[in-house]
Structures are given as structure tokens and as C-alpha cells.
Design an enzyme around this catalytic site. Structure first.
Site, PDB file in Angstrom:
ATOM      1  N   LYS A  51      -6.279 -28.978 -42.479  1.00 22.27           N
ATOM      2  CA  LYS A  51      -5.667 -28.543 -43.414  1.00 22.27           C
ATOM      3  C   LYS A  51      -4.721 -29.557 -44.415  1.00 22.27           C
ATOM      4  O   LYS A  51      -4.793 -29.392 -45.504  1.00 22.27           O
ATOM      5  CB  LYS A  51      -4.484 -27.503 -42.731  1.00 22.27           C
ATOM      6  N   GLN A  95       0.995 -22.166 -37.456  1.00 27.04           N
ATOM      7  CA  GLN A  95      -0.286 -22.241 -36.769  1.00 27.04           C
ATOM      8  C   GLN A  95      -0.201 -21.405 -35.468  1.00 27.04           C
ATOM      9  O   GLN A  95       0.644 -21.448 -34.610  1.00 27.04           O
ATOM     10  CB  GLN A  95      -0.492 -23.737 -36.512  1.00 27.04           C
ATOM     11  N   ASP A 118      -1.145 -17.141 -45.001  1.00 25.94           N
ATOM     12  CA  ASP A 118      -1.959 -16.488 -44.029  1.00 25.94           C
ATOM     13  C   ASP A 118      -2.213 -14.858 -44.422  1.00 25.94           C
ATOM     14  O   ASP A 118      -3.178 -14.482 -44.040  1.00 25.94           O
ATOM     15  CB  ASP A 118      -1.393 -16.562 -42.810  1.00 25.94           C
TER      16      ASP A 118
END
Ligand code: NAP
Length: 280
Positions: A51, A95, A118
Site C-alpha cells: 500500500k 489494517q 476502506d
């Protein structure tokens, strides 16, 4: 047709890079993505590293905050609240999975919906299911973009989504409903999965079971999107029996090299959208 996710993701990143250069000259700033990583999970470490790498490549300011496995929940929540106020941070990603003592729901709900890259915050989930603008979870967004590459007009198609997770199946269903597909959502209690699949023009498999979808489950010329990533003795395979199903399907994503590369590209795209909304 093999749907080349790697190539499509690279093109998406290239487009993002150009847009970010343009925006930089308008706003004199670039999008910022902050990733919080807790613990030492090897897979999470690899995801986060990728990422960061791709964020930098497209011109997003990327920052990684790392905490040890035993970090107090309050420290994490306070950090998120601080990042919520930081104008340089367009997107925040924590995460997953989290250590057991940290409440995932609390973490997700502490991130400002506008910075929730997200798309997991209940406000974003609600907006997506109401058909309003929202941040969309990255993997289903990637699947949707791949589908649109094969067939721009999805209206009236019968789609089956195997799997009903908040991460994949449910948001995928909302995206396809928005495109006027007739959507079936299957799960572990579905009675006759083969009979459901064979009716479908589009199959999205997000299960986590190696080669679950067989060639005789697939209607001729169906489009197959395989989200699954399963480690087996013979390597990484998807939820679809690629070798056999590719003989029947009109288009199919390989694993690896299909949906996977799109997920990070969509995360970067979501970060850019958050930046644009914050500056509009
Ligand atoms: P998950 O949360 O474990 O959900 C799996 C879903 O599959 C559940 O809804 C479950 O039903 C259903 N299911 C399980 N066995 C089934 C069966 N035999 N028949 C029909 N449905 C069945 O998984 P997830 O997080 O959505 O991930 C799914 C897969 O995608 C995994 O392989 C994961 O590694 C992969 N993944 C890939 C990416 C990517 O970037 N490509 C990103 C995320 C995840 P119930 O609800 O009834 O339990």
C-alpha cells in the site's frame, strides 16, 4: 477472455498519478494516506508495505504508524481522533485483523466517514446501500471496475455473489444492484449452490474455498470474478476452478493477477476521492 487485473490496475494507478499532479497545481497539496498497523502479522505487513509503495508511486503522501500487539485500545482510538483533525490526512486505514483485545467496531466507528478509505464505517455502508455517494470497500470496488471493463451495461444481468461478508459480498451486491442487476447472495447455508450459479450471467466468488466453483456450475458465456485467495500445496488458487471454468466462461479473472491488484489501486482511488471531497 482472461481479465488482466494487473494491467487494469496499472492503468488506474497511471490515471490517478496524472490527476494528482493536476490537483497539486490547483490546491498546492496532495492526498495523504495514514495506515495504522498493529502487531506483527506477516500477511498484514506485506499488504501495508505494498500500500505504501503504490501510494508513493502515484504521488500520495503515505505515512505508516506501527504499534506493538499489546497496545492499549485507547492509544489507537486517540491516534485516530488526532488524525481525523489533521488536514494533511485525507484517508485513514487501520489494517485488519486486529488483536483480540481491540474492538474492531469501535476502531471503524472512530474514523471520520469522510476519511474512511476502506468504506467500512456504518455511514458509508448505509450510504452505499441507499444508493448515495460513499466510500466503497476496495475489493468489491475493484471487482466492479473489472466487470465494467468486460461489459459496460450490466442492467438486467443476473448476478450471483457467493459470500456475504461485510468486506466483500454485501458491498458487491449493493454495487451490482445499483447497476440494475438482479442479485442473488449465496452463503454457507444456501441449499443448492450449483443450481443458483448456473442461472447467473455473472458469478462473483468471495468465499475462501479453493476451486469451489466448477465448470458445470457455470452458464456458457458467464463472466466470472474470483475474489478468493487460498493457499494450497500447489500454490495460491482462487475460489473458482480456473482451468476448467475458463473453457466455459466468456471472461474470467485469474488468481493471482485478477482482483488482487485492483484492491490497492482502489484504495488509492478512494484516498483521492476523500481528498477531493475535503477540498471541494
Ligand atoms: P469471509 O468473511 O470468511 O466470508 C466468506 C463467505 O463465504 C461467508 O459469507 C460464508 O457464508 C461463505 N461461504 C463459506 N463456505 C461456503 C460454501 N461452501 N458455499 C457458499 N458460501 C460459503 O471471507 P471474505 O473476507 O469475504 O474473503 C473471501 C475470500 O476472498 C478469501 O479467500 C479472502 O482471502 C479473499 N479476499 C481477497 C481479497 C483480494 O484483494 N483479492 C480481499 C479480501 C479477501 P456464511 O456467511 O454463511 O458463513
Amino acid at each position: 477472455m482472461i481479465i488482466d487485473g494487473k494491467k487494469i490496475a496499472a492503468k488506474l494507478r497511471e490515471d490517478l498519478k496524472k490527476k494528482i499532479i493536476e490537483l497539486k497545481s490547483t490546491f498546492n497539496s496532495v492526498p495523504g494516506l495514514t495506515v495504522i498497523l498493529i502487531g506483527e502479522d506477516p500477511a498484514s505487513k506485506i499488504y501495508v508495505k505494498n500500500k505504501e509503495r503504490f501510494a508513493k508511486e502515484v504521488g500520495i503522501n503515505s505515512e505508516l504508524i506501527r504499534y506493538p500487539e499489546n497496545i492499549e485500545e485507547k492509544v489507537v482510538l486517540d491516534k485516530i481522533k488526532e488524525l481525523n483533525q489533521n488536514k494533511k490526512v485525507s484517508g485513514i486505514l487501520v489494517q485488519l485483523p486486529l488483536p483480540k483485545h481491540i474492538d474492531k467496531k469501535k476502531v471503524i466507528e472512530t474514523i471520520l466517514p469522510n476519511k474512511d478509505v476502506d468504506g467500512f464505517h456504518p455511514v458509508n455502508v448505509g450510504n452505499l446501500s441507499s444508493g448515495y455517494e460513499s466510500n466503497v470497500p476496495c475489493t468489491p470496488l475493484g471487482c466492479y471496475l473489472l466487470l465494467k471493463q468486460v461489459e459496460n451495461n450490466l442492467s438486467g444481468k443476473h448476478a450471483i455473489i457467493i459470500g456475504r461478508s461485510n468486506l466483500n459480498g454485501k458491498p458487491m451486491a449493493q454495487l451490482l444492484l445499483k447497476e440494475n442487476c438482479t442479485v442473488t447472495i449465496a452463503h454457507s447455508k444456501t441449499k443448492d449452490l450449483k443450481a443458483e450459479c448456473i442461472k447467473a450471467d455473472i458469478i462473483v466468488a468471495a468465499v475462501g474455498k479453493p476451486k469451489l466453483v466448477k465448470a458445470d456450475w457455470v452458464k456458457k458465456n458467464a463472466i466470472i470474478i474470483d475474489v478468493g485467495i487460498n493457499k494450497t500445496d500447489t500454490g495460491i488458487v482462487g475460489d473458482v476452478d480456473f482451468e476448467e471454468v475458463s473453457k466455459v466462461a466468456r471472461a474470467i479473472t485469474p488468481v493471482p493477477g485478477g482482483v488482487g491488484p485492483m484492491t490497492i489501486a482502489c484504495l488509492l482511488s478512494n484516498t483521492l476521492e476523500c481528498f477531493k471531497r475535503a477540498n471541494s
